[in-house]
Write a protein that holds these residues in place. Structure first.
Motif, PDB file in Angstrom:
ATOM      1  N   MET B   1     -43.057   2.123  24.685  1.00 21.54           N
ATOM      2  CA  MET B   1     -44.469   1.701  24.565  1.00 21.54           C
ATOM      3  C   MET B   1     -44.543   0.228  24.184  1.00 21.54           C
ATOM      4  N   LYS B   2     -45.249  -0.529  24.957  1.00 22.67           N
ATOM      5  CA  LYS B   2     -45.346  -1.966  24.669  1.00 22.67           C
ATOM      6  C   LYS B   2     -46.552  -2.250  23.796  1.00 22.67           C
ATOM      7  N   LYS B   3     -46.402  -3.152  22.897  1.00 21.43           N
ATOM      8  CA  LYS B   3     -47.543  -3.575  22.092  1.00 21.43           C
ATOM      9  C   LYS B   3     -47.834  -5.026  22.440  1.00 21.43           C
ATOM     10  N   PRO B   4     -48.784  -5.262  23.342  1.00 18.78           N
ATOM     11  CA  PRO B   4     -48.975  -6.606  23.888  1.00 18.78           C
ATOM     12  C   PRO B   4     -49.279  -7.641  22.797  1.00 18.78           C
ATOM     13  N   GLU B  47     -55.693 -11.372  24.804  1.00 19.11           N
ATOM     14  CA  GLU B  47     -56.288 -10.672  25.936  1.00 19.11           C
ATOM     15  C   GLU B  47     -57.389  -9.813  25.366  1.00 19.11           C
ATOM     16  N   GLY B  49     -58.615  -7.096  26.183  1.00 18.56           N
ATOM     17  CA  GLY B  49     -58.341  -5.662  26.141  1.00 18.56           C
ATOM     18  C   GLY B  49     -57.535  -5.238  24.928  1.00 18.56           C
ATOM     19  N   SER B  50     -56.678  -6.162  24.421  1.00 20.58           N
ATOM     20  CA  SER B  50     -55.772  -5.774  23.337  1.00 20.58           C
ATOM     21  C   SER B  50     -56.527  -5.374  22.082  1.00 20.58           C
ATOM     22  N   TYR B  52     -58.803  -3.123  21.906  1.00 18.59           N
ATOM     23  CA  TYR B  52     -59.145  -1.707  21.854  1.00 18.59           C
ATOM     24  C   TYR B  52     -58.077  -0.815  21.235  1.00 18.59           C
ATOM     25  N   PRO B  53     -56.794  -0.983  21.603  1.00 18.28           N
ATOM     26  CA  PRO B  53     -55.789  -0.179  20.892  1.00 18.28           C
ATOM     27  C   PRO B  53     -55.844  -0.425  19.389  1.00 18.28           C
ATOM     28  N   GLN B  56     -58.628   1.448  17.877  1.00 16.94           N
ATOM     29  CA  GLN B  56     -58.332   2.877  17.792  1.00 16.94           C
ATOM     30  C   GLN B  56     -57.460   3.174  16.569  1.00 16.94           C
ATOM     31  N   ARG B  57     -56.487   2.275  16.325  1.00 15.83           N
ATOM     32  CA  ARG B  57     -55.635   2.481  15.153  1.00 15.83           C
ATOM     33  C   ARG B  57     -56.457   2.448  13.878  1.00 15.83           C
TER      34      ARG B  57
END
Lengths: 883, 113
Positions: B1-4, B47, B49-50, B52-53, B56-57
């Motif tokens: 799993m990559k964490k950008p 980015e 988008g980054s 959103y993860p 969520q955390r």
């Protein structure tokens, strides 16, 4: 929020997320449009600035998941889907693995259930035995039966055993209204059942009370015997039956699996120094076999060391029972019972190990082929953001799915295979009779462990190979040219070479077994075992105790049987030829010698030689008058003549059999005149030179247990009924025991084990060869498909089809040659480990090696031929247009 | 799993900035990222988008709460709000970050002299 609630709120969470991200993008686009950007461009910019949409969603969702577990399941679903797309590949790989895993599981469960855990006793692995090993004899083990005195001495003097039980093995005559039957009985010490920790199925154990002098006689019954003879009637407990003319009360039935000493019944064994001098009623000294449990933490060696001291002390007390130089040999019960069959099992274990390796390299090869055709898929996945580790994991999951399917199929295969192998295990000569070999939990766990190992073995290398190098560039090229550059050539070739080499080793092993089996089955026995019926005869105690009475009985029996239609010849004998006989020290007047002279001794009637079909080479055979008047004459075999008389003429000389001096009912201090010499027969087994043997009239002793040999004109087993009727017409108290054809007895003792080795190793080698065919074929077919373009050009430029054929075949043969060479070298070093299993043929037998090489090469060539033929049929136009 | 986000920022940095921004006022995702980009003068290459993860955390650890609302532009948006635990977490993170930054700065200053 706990994990459980999370699990159910997930759909809502995921919906929120996508809606939110969608809103985000729309808002961005609107702002960009508001600032004057065309909508289409704005959408692109919004997406670019947002980043990898899929990955963001995936990562965001992953927060709520157990990522490893869930992506694992996703991988499995994916793997199953992609395998279903390539069904032919999947089926071949799964069958290869099933064969490998199944065969390993079969052999493992035999070793686990038959050798490591064969007994239904409490802490059975802690039970050991000890034997007096004569250091002047080869091999291991030795005398394991002790006189009652000796047994008590060991029991009292040792410092190493927690408990020690003794068993005395004997035959017992069971008489009932309709007839009589000889039973196998074991007399056991009173602590035996507690020692073994086995509860009776019905009734009670034998206790210390039962072994007291004067206690009412009691016995326990074998479950199978109870079912067969008493229809499993529980009311039989407390009943009294006649055993050796003595009313004996049945006190218990043992559970079905319990077969201690293979006995039909168990009787109490009374151990006392007072009665120790007493002999068994049959006139033989009572011997006790000991089993014991060591004190905690004591090794077998420590026990041996302690017993060694005692045994050397005892050898001074009982000098006749101990060899000149000896030590004490200890072993676990299971290992002792399985005996020489152990090495057969370990050889088979290594064979299935090789088979598993062949299957693995086969599947690895197929996976490599697949990986090559899937380069593009892998390239796309990498471009979409999958890391190398992630890709390897996914490929490994795919091999795991294959291996799991292989495991399930393998277990089904093992279920059937195990039945076949267990049926082929030589009876009475292989595993303990109490062993119950089946696919139980340990065997299934083993299968699972093997499956995981297999996944790693066959999946890891192709997986690493598949993701190695620049992944993205794979998308650039197209067609086979790219594939060919991306060579797994050496790895694939290496795997095929390994396969060929391993299967060659297996085949050579099987080949040597076959050669050896042929040699064994063609050994000249020295007599003709065909159409001979053997029956043990046992007379009730007391009624036939003098030579005169014995003679009267057998005269009638032999006469009646000989008169039956279909009976060609009939004889009384003491033992069952060829391996069962009495043995005695012999004295030859005028000869002095330092070592003991021993001879096999057969007590027979005049029909013996005709029944077994051999003739006198010198002098004459025993005559009817010799038997009738119990004359002290003897016929000897050539070995006896050569060994004890050398070049002198034995006929007319005398010989004394010392055993008669010690036994009641034998002629004391009697010399027998040698009247003839007969050809040797294989009385020590097929592999060993015969021992001296003498044949004397049966009428000189009153021994109770005898055998009868009947030569018939047709299948001897069909005569059993009429023969027993004739016997019972004389006296219905005579028991028939161990009735069977001489051939089946020979099979059990001499041919069953080599045949088992041959069958099983042969089957494994056959499977190995089959896998090699698949392996070679798939590699060659793949090579040809890669070279279609090149072959097309060659053909277009005018190459002959035959030269293309040669080109492909040369390539295949080069692989075969390398494999064969390595296999030959490996076999040269490895076949010595099966030396114990083969006989009459060298472990490096050139003929076997040559034949196997020819077979492997021929098979390999055939496997290459089809792809090669396809190569020659390549249409240059199609091949070129294909690019 | 990559964490950008790990490519550009140290782990937890993005979360810290989100929490700090939300401490001032509840915001929805888009506004949040625009605010962070603006305040950092676009120095941080984030980015969009980054976010959103990371959100969520934070949601999972209950450092922020989210609820759907209708925005000023009459759009259905999901608004994030700092929780008490979030505030406490932010305080701890910021002070530990400041200590770390001080340490790094000292070492860098020493190296420069």
């Amino acid at each position: 929020m706990n994990w459980f609630k999370q699990l159910f709120s997930r759909p809502r969470l995921y919906n929120d997320l996508s809606e939110e991200i969608q809103a985000h993008l729309e808002q961005k686009i609107e702002e960009l449009v508001a600032s004057g950007m065309p909508r289409k461009e704005a959408a692109a910019v919004a997406r670019r600035e947002f980043g990898n949409l899929t990955l963001v969603q995936e990562d965001s969702r992953a927060v709520w998941q157990w990522p490893t577990v869930e992506s694992f399941f996703a991988d499995i679903r994916y793997a199953v889907r992609s395998l279903r797309r390539d069904l032919r590949f999947a089926l071949i790989a799964i069958s290869a693995l099933a064969l490998g895993i199944g065969a390993s599981t079969v052999i493992f469960s035999i070793i686990y259930n038959g050798l490591l855990n064969p007994f239904p006793y409490k802490d059975a692995n802690g039970i050991s035995i000890f034997q007096i090993h004569d250091l002047d004899q080869a091999g291991v083990g030795g005398r394991g039966a002790f006189s009652v005195q000796e047994f008590l001495d060991y029991r009292e003097q040792n410092h190493v055993f927690e408990d020690m039980v003794g068993t005395s093995y004997l035959r017992v005559l069971y008489t009932y209204r309709e007839g009589a039957m000889q039973l196998t009985a074991a007399k056991v010490t009173s602590n035996t059942f507690e020692f073994l920790g086995v509860m009776p199925f019905l009734g009670r154990w034998i206790t210390t009370e039962d072994t007291r002098a004067g206690a009412p006689p009691v016995f326990l019954m074998n479950y199978k015997f109870w079912k067969e003879q008493f229809n499993g009637d529980p009311n039989v407990i407390g009943a009294t039956i006649i055993l050796n003319s003595q009313p004996t009360t049945l006190v218990g039935i043992m559970p079905p699996r319990f077969q201690y000493f293979g006995a039909d019944i168990w009787l109490p064994l009374t151990l006392s120094r007072m009665s120790a001098g007493n002999n068994d009623p049959s006139g033989q000294r009572q011997y006790v076999v000991a089993e014991e449990r060591r004190k905690p933490g004591l090794s077998l060696e420590a026990a041996a060391a302690d017993l060694d001291v005692i045994s050397h002390r005892l050898s001074k007390v009982y000098p006749k029972d101990y060899p000149k130089r000896f030590n004490v040999w200890t072993d676990t019960l299971a290992s002792d019972v399985v005996g020489g069959f152990k090495s057969t099992l370990y050889i088979l274990l290594s064979a299935v190990g090789m088979l598993l390796l062949i299957a693995c390299s086969n599947v690895a090869n197929l996976l490599l082929t697949r990986a090559t055709t899937r380069e593009k898929e892998i390239g796309i996945r990498a471009s979409l953001g999958a890391s190398r580790g992630r890709l390897i994991r996914q490929l490994l999951v795919e091999s795991f799915v294959l291996a799991t399917a292989g495991c399930v199929a393998g277990c089904i295969f093992a279920y059937g295979g195990l039945k076949w192998v267990v049926a082929a295990i030589p009876p009475n000569n292989g595993l303990p009779s109490e062993a119950s070999v089946m696919l139980n939990l340990p065997a299934l766990l083993f299968a699972v462990a093997i499956t995981i190992l297999t996944t790693m073995l066959c999946g890891l290398a192709p997986a690493i190979h598949a993701v190695h190098g620049q992944l993205q560039t794979r998308l650039v090229g197209s067609g086979k040219g790219v594939n060919a550059n991306f060579g797994h050539g050496s790895l694939r070739a290496g795997l095929v070479i390994v396969e060929v080499a391993l299967s060659l080793v297996l085949l050579i092993g099987a080949g040597l077994m076959m050669r050896s089996f042929l040699v064994i089955t063609h050994v000249d026995l020295g007599f003709n075992p065909q159409n001979v019926l053997v029956a043990g005869l046992s007379t009730p105690k007391g009624s036939y105790d003098t030579p005169q009475k014995i003679k009267l009985l057998y005269q009638q029996v032999l006469q009646r049987v000989a008169a039956l239609p279909g009976v060609l010849a009939v004889s009384e004998s003491f033992g069952v030829p060829p391996y069962d006989f009495a043995e005695s020290d012999v004295t030859v007047p005028g000869k002095s010698h330092s070592e003991a002279w021993r001879s096999a001794l057969e007590l027979c009637s005049e029909g013996y030689f005709q029944t077994l079909g051999f003739h006198a080479t010198r002098g004459r055979l025993l005559s009817e008058t010799d038997i009738d008047s119990a004359r002290h004459v003897a016929v000897i075999n050539e070995t006896l003549a050569r060994k004890y008389f050398g070049k002198e003429e034995p006929i007319g000389r005398t010989i004394k059999f010392d055993i008669f001096d010690q036994l009641p009912g034998g002629p004391k201090n009697t010399y027998f005149e040698i009247v003839g010499v007969v050809r040797d027969f294989r009385n020590m087994g097929l592999k060993d030179p015969p021992m001296p043997q003498a044949f004397i009239p049966y009428t000189i002793t009153g021994f109770r247990d005898r055998a009868m040999l009947v030569r018939t004109s047709a299948n001897p087993l069909s005569m059993i009924k009429s023969i027993s009727q004739e016997i019972w017409a004389v006296d219905h108290n005579i028991a028939l025991a161990q009735t069977g054809s001489l051939e089946s007895i020979l099979y059990r003792f001499s041919y069953a084990r080599p045949e088992f080795g041959l069958k099983t190793l042969g089957a494994f080698a056959g499977i190995g060869l089959l896998l090699v065919i698949i392996g070679v074929f798939s590699v060659m077919a793949y090579t040809v498909s890669l070279q279609t373009h090149e072959i097309g050009i060659r053909l277009a430029l005018g190459a002959q089809q035959s030269s293309i054929l040669t080109m492909i075949l040369t390539k295949g043969m080069r692989l075969m040659a390398a494999g064969v060479l390595i296999g030959l070298l490996a076999s040269y070093y490895l076949t010595r480990f099966i030396a114990s299993q083969i006989w009459g043929v060298s472990t490096t037998d050139p003929l076997t090696f040559a034949v196997v090489v020819i077979v492997v090469v021929a098979v390999g060539l055939t496997a290459c031929l089809m792809p090669a033929r396809r190569a020659t049929r390549v249409d240059p136009l199609v091949a070129l247009r294909y690019e | 799993m990559k964490k950008p986000e790990q490519r550009d920022l140290f782990p937890g940095a993005l979360e810290m900035m989100i929490l700090r921004t939300l401490k001032r006022q509840p915001l929805h995702g888009y506004a949040l990222v625009q605010h962070i980009k603006r305040t950092s003068n676009d120095l941080l290459q984030i980015e969009e988008g980054s976010l959103y993860p990371a959100l969520q955390r934070l949601l999972k650890e209950e450092l922020v709460k989210a609820e759907w609302a209708v925005s000023s532009t009459n759009r259905r948006v999901r608004t994030y709000r700092l929780t008490a635990a979030g505030a406490k977490h932010l305080h701890r993170q910021v002070s530990s970050f400041e200590r770390m930054l001080e340490g790094i700065t000292r070492v860098l200053a020493r190296g420069a002299s």
